[in-house]
Design a protein around this motif. Structure first.
Motif, PDB file in Angstrom:
ATOM      1  N   VAL A   1      11.681  -3.273   3.729  1.00  0.00           N
ATOM      2  CA  VAL A   1      10.378  -3.415   4.376  1.00  0.00           C
ATOM      3  C   VAL A   1      10.256  -2.432   5.532  1.00  0.00           C
ATOM      4  N   GLY A   2      11.292  -2.396   6.369  1.00  0.00           N
ATOM      5  CA  GLY A   2      11.280  -1.466   7.507  1.00  0.00           C
ATOM      6  C   GLY A   2      11.250  -0.023   7.062  1.00  0.00           C
ATOM      7  N   THR A   3      12.007   0.288   6.016  1.00  0.00           N
ATOM      8  CA  THR A   3      12.051   1.663   5.507  1.00  0.00           C
ATOM      9  C   THR A   3      10.689   2.115   4.998  1.00  0.00           C
ATOM     10  N   LEU A   4      10.024   1.263   4.217  1.00  0.00           N
ATOM     11  CA  LEU A   4       8.721   1.620   3.657  1.00  0.00           C
ATOM     12  C   LEU A   4       7.666   1.809   4.751  1.00  0.00           C
ATOM     13  N   ILE A   5       7.718   0.969   5.766  1.00  0.00           N
ATOM     14  CA  ILE A   5       6.743   1.095   6.865  1.00  0.00           C
ATOM     15  C   ILE A   5       6.993   2.382   7.645  1.00  0.00           C
ATOM     16  N   ARG A   6       8.278   2.699   7.877  1.00  0.00           N
ATOM     17  CA  ARG A   6       8.599   3.950   8.593  1.00  0.00           C
ATOM     18  C   ARG A   6       8.160   5.170   7.774  1.00  0.00           C
ATOM     19  N   GLU A   7       8.355   5.107   6.462  1.00  0.00           N
ATOM     20  CA  GLU A   7       7.940   6.214   5.609  1.00  0.00           C
ATOM     21  C   GLU A   7       6.427   6.397   5.655  1.00  0.00           C
ATOM     22  N   ALA A   8       5.700   5.267   5.667  1.00  0.00           N
ATOM     23  CA  ALA A   8       4.241   5.344   5.737  1.00  0.00           C
ATOM     24  C   ALA A   8       3.798   5.973   7.056  1.00  0.00           C
ATOM     25  N   LYS A   9       4.448   5.583   8.145  1.00  0.00           N
ATOM     26  CA  LYS A   9       4.103   6.150   9.463  1.00  0.00           C
ATOM     27  C   LYS A   9       4.375   7.642   9.509  1.00  0.00           C
ATOM     28  N   ALA A  10       5.447   8.066   8.825  1.00  0.00           N
ATOM     29  CA  ALA A  10       5.828   9.486   8.849  1.00  0.00           C
ATOM     30  C   ALA A  10       4.977  10.332   7.913  1.00  0.00           C
ATOM     31  N   ASN A  11       4.238   9.680   7.029  1.00  0.00           N
ATOM     32  CA  ASN A  11       3.385  10.395   6.076  1.00  0.00           C
ATOM     33  C   ASN A  11       2.070  10.783   6.755  1.00  0.00           C
ATOM     34  N   LYS A  12       1.878  12.076   6.936  1.00  0.00           N
ATOM     35  CA  LYS A  12       0.690  12.556   7.648  1.00  0.00           C
ATOM     36  C   LYS A  12      -0.595  12.236   6.894  1.00  0.00           C
ATOM     37  N   ASP A  13      -0.481  12.064   5.591  1.00  0.00           N
ATOM     38  CA  ASP A  13      -1.683  11.786   4.790  1.00  0.00           C
ATOM     39  C   ASP A  13      -2.019  10.303   4.730  1.00  0.00           C
ATOM     40  N   PHE A  14      -1.173   9.468   5.346  1.00  0.00           N
ATOM     41  CA  PHE A  14      -1.427   8.024   5.306  1.00  0.00           C
ATOM     42  C   PHE A  14      -2.244   7.625   6.544  1.00  0.00           C
ATOM     43  N   PRO A  15      -3.416   7.056   6.345  1.00  0.00           N
ATOM     44  CA  PRO A  15      -4.272   6.682   7.483  1.00  0.00           C
ATOM     45  C   PRO A  15      -3.601   5.608   8.361  1.00  0.00           C
ATOM     46  N   THR A  16      -3.518   5.862   9.644  1.00  0.00           N
ATOM     47  CA  THR A  16      -2.883   4.895  10.552  1.00  0.00           C
ATOM     48  C   THR A  16      -3.647   3.588  10.607  1.00  0.00           C
ATOM     49  N   THR A  17      -4.936   3.639  10.313  1.00  0.00           N
ATOM     50  CA  THR A  17      -5.735   2.410  10.360  1.00  0.00           C
ATOM     51  C   THR A  17      -5.341   1.435   9.246  1.00  0.00           C
ATOM     52  N   LYS A  18      -4.674   1.963   8.214  1.00  0.00           N
ATOM     53  CA  LYS A  18      -4.286   1.110   7.086  1.00  0.00           C
ATOM     54  C   LYS A  18      -2.863   0.558   7.220  1.00  0.00           C
ATOM     55  N   LEU A  19      -2.154   0.930   8.305  1.00  0.00           N
ATOM     56  CA  LEU A  19      -0.777   0.478   8.474  1.00  0.00           C
ATOM     57  C   LEU A  19      -0.642  -1.043   8.560  1.00  0.00           C
ATOM     58  N   PRO A  20      -1.501  -1.745   9.336  1.00  0.00           N
ATOM     59  CA  PRO A  20      -1.366  -3.219   9.386  1.00  0.00           C
ATOM     60  C   PRO A  20      -1.519  -3.870   8.015  1.00  0.00           C
ATOM     61  N   GLU A  21      -2.533  -3.399   7.246  1.00  0.00           N
ATOM     62  CA  GLU A  21      -2.741  -3.958   5.914  1.00  0.00           C
ATOM     63  C   GLU A  21      -1.548  -3.643   5.011  1.00  0.00           C
ATOM     64  N   PHE A  22      -1.014  -2.403   5.113  1.00  0.00           N
ATOM     65  CA  PHE A  22       0.133  -2.005   4.305  1.00  0.00           C
ATOM     66  C   PHE A  22       1.356  -2.859   4.647  1.00  0.00           C
ATOM     67  N   SER A  23       1.555  -3.117   5.933  1.00  0.00           N
ATOM     68  CA  SER A  23       2.692  -3.941   6.372  1.00  0.00           C
ATOM     69  C   SER A  23       2.606  -5.346   5.788  1.00  0.00           C
ATOM     70  N   ARG A  24       1.389  -5.916   5.783  1.00  0.00           N
ATOM     71  CA  ARG A  24       1.209  -7.255   5.218  1.00  0.00           C
ATOM     72  C   ARG A  24       1.531  -7.253   3.720  1.00  0.00           C
ATOM     73  N   LYS A  25       1.097  -6.205   3.018  1.00  0.00           N
ATOM     74  CA  LYS A  25       1.342  -6.132   1.584  1.00  0.00           C
ATOM     75  C   LYS A  25       2.830  -5.953   1.275  1.00  0.00           C
ATOM     76  N   VAL A  26       3.519  -5.184   2.095  1.00  0.00           N
ATOM     77  CA  VAL A  26       4.956  -4.988   1.898  1.00  0.00           C
ATOM     78  C   VAL A  26       5.703  -6.307   2.094  1.00  0.00           C
ATOM     79  N   ASN A  27       5.368  -7.023   3.142  1.00  0.00           N
ATOM     80  CA  ASN A  27       6.007  -8.315   3.394  1.00  0.00           C
ATOM     81  C   ASN A  27       5.670  -9.333   2.310  1.00  0.00           C
ATOM     82  N   SER A  28       4.425  -9.281   1.839  1.00  0.00           N
ATOM     83  CA  SER A  28       4.026 -10.174   0.740  1.00  0.00           C
ATOM     84  C   SER A  28       4.821  -9.851  -0.522  1.00  0.00           C
ATOM     85  N   GLY A  29       5.015  -8.557  -0.777  1.00  0.00           N
ATOM     86  CA  GLY A  29       5.801  -8.143  -1.936  1.00  0.00           C
ATOM     87  C   GLY A  29       7.243  -8.612  -1.833  1.00  0.00           C
ATOM     88  N   ARG A  30       7.803  -8.510  -0.631  1.00  0.00           N
ATOM     89  CA  ARG A  30       9.184  -8.975  -0.421  1.00  0.00           C
ATOM     90  C   ARG A  30       9.301 -10.464  -0.730  1.00  0.00           C
TER      91      ARG A  30
END
Length: 333
Positions: A253-282
């Protein structure tokens, strides 16, 4: 009386005194009433597998670095030892001769068919999976199986290691101590015939002879069909895999969130939603693991040992990415 055989696992840190205890057993057998009816065979892994190769593998696992050639060489060498022990047991069971194998293990003469053979497997055996494959070998041939765990602190092991003819590097002992999986006779039925020996245990050879005799009297019964083996594998899976999966997924979970943050093409506004989906997937994957509805590759279902951990991580990551794609088709692209 028909010939009986037993495999005796000696496990513990380098310097714990495994080889010394094996020598004591050779001396003590001479004092037994039926000494002529017992033949000990000492299989010393340090003499069969170069210490340099063992050291490299232990340190490789500790640093979590990948050295495919060295890892494969180590596994191949251990498999070769296993195959030779398998062949030895087969010959002794059938009262046949293999001169190459007999010479390797110091058998210089053919014994009477009624002589009991006790094979002392002298290695560190710090991973449970290393020991389990010899339990399976005992089950395959319907012979005895027992374990002798030489319990020893890292400090005492390193101190006693100094008196060895060939010393094991301190870093290798420390790494092995961190990875050591002691026997669990209360939880794992195949480890029930285990004796724990400390360096100060009085009459320790008597304690070892007790479990050896039990193993000779009660050989491991063969499985009647594959259904029982599959059920046994699933039981071990439920005890071990779920816990390992939870630890790995939390880290993922931590790795995927860090990768998303490091991805310049990933909108920062979508990080909270992405984090929820990653945790839900776990959480969804963990539930599937515990319920047994997630189908693991068969070789991972037995036990998630250190050797299989990287592959298990890759499998879980693949499952997590499937969950994320199902929720948001473009999130993993």
């Amino acid at each position: 009386m028909a010939r009986r055989l037993s495999l005796v696992i000696f496990l513990g840190l380098p310097g714990a005194g495994k080889s010394t205890l094996c020598k004591e057993l050779f001396h003590s057998v001479e004092n037994k009433e039926n000494s002529s009816a017992i033949c000990l065979i000492h299989v010393c892994f340090d003499e069969l597998i170069p210490l340099s190769l063992q050291e490299k593998f232990v340190l490789m696992k500790q640093s979590k670095l990948e050295h495919d050639d060295e890892g494969e060489s180590w596994k191949s060498t251990r498999r070769d030892v296993y195959n030779k022990v398998d062949r030895l047991v087969e010959c002794l069971r059938n009262n046949t001769t293999d001169l190459e194998v007999f010479k390797l293990f110091g058998i210089v003469e053919k014994r009477d068919a009624n002589v009991d053979y006790v094979i002392l497997l002298d290695d560190n055996f710090y991973y449970r999976s290393m020991r389990y494959e010899y339990f399976q070998l005992a089950r395959k041939h319907n012979i005895g199986f027992c374990q002798c765990y030489l319990e020893c602190t890292t400090e005492i092991a390193m101190q006693q290691n100094l008196s060895r003819d060939i010393q094991v590097p301190t870093a290798a002992i420390e790494a092995m101590a961190k990875n050591l999986q002691p026997p669990q006779p209360q939880e794992l039925m195949w480890e029930f015939n285990t004796v724990v020996i400390s360096s100060k245990s009085p009459d320790r050879t008597d304690a070892v002879w007790d479990v050896i005799e039990k193993s000779l009297e009660s050989p491991v019964p063969p499985l009647e069909n594959r259904d029982l083996e599959i059920a046994e594998a699933r039981l071990r899976c439920s005890l071990s895999v779920a816990h390992q999966a939870d630890l790995i997924l939390r880290s993922l979970v931590g790795t995927l969130i860090r990768e998303a943050k490091a991805n310049k093409d990933f909108p920062t506004t979508k990080l909270p939603e992405f984090s929820r989906k990653v945790n839900s997937g776990r959480q969804s994957i963990i539930v599937a693991v515990r319920e047994g509805s997630l189908r693991f590759p068969s070789h991972l279902a037995e036990e998630v040992c250190e050797e299989k951990k990287q592959e298990f991580c890759a499998f879980l990551r693949s499952e997590m990415e499937k969950k994320l794609r199902d929720q948001s088709p473009n999130c993993c692209e």
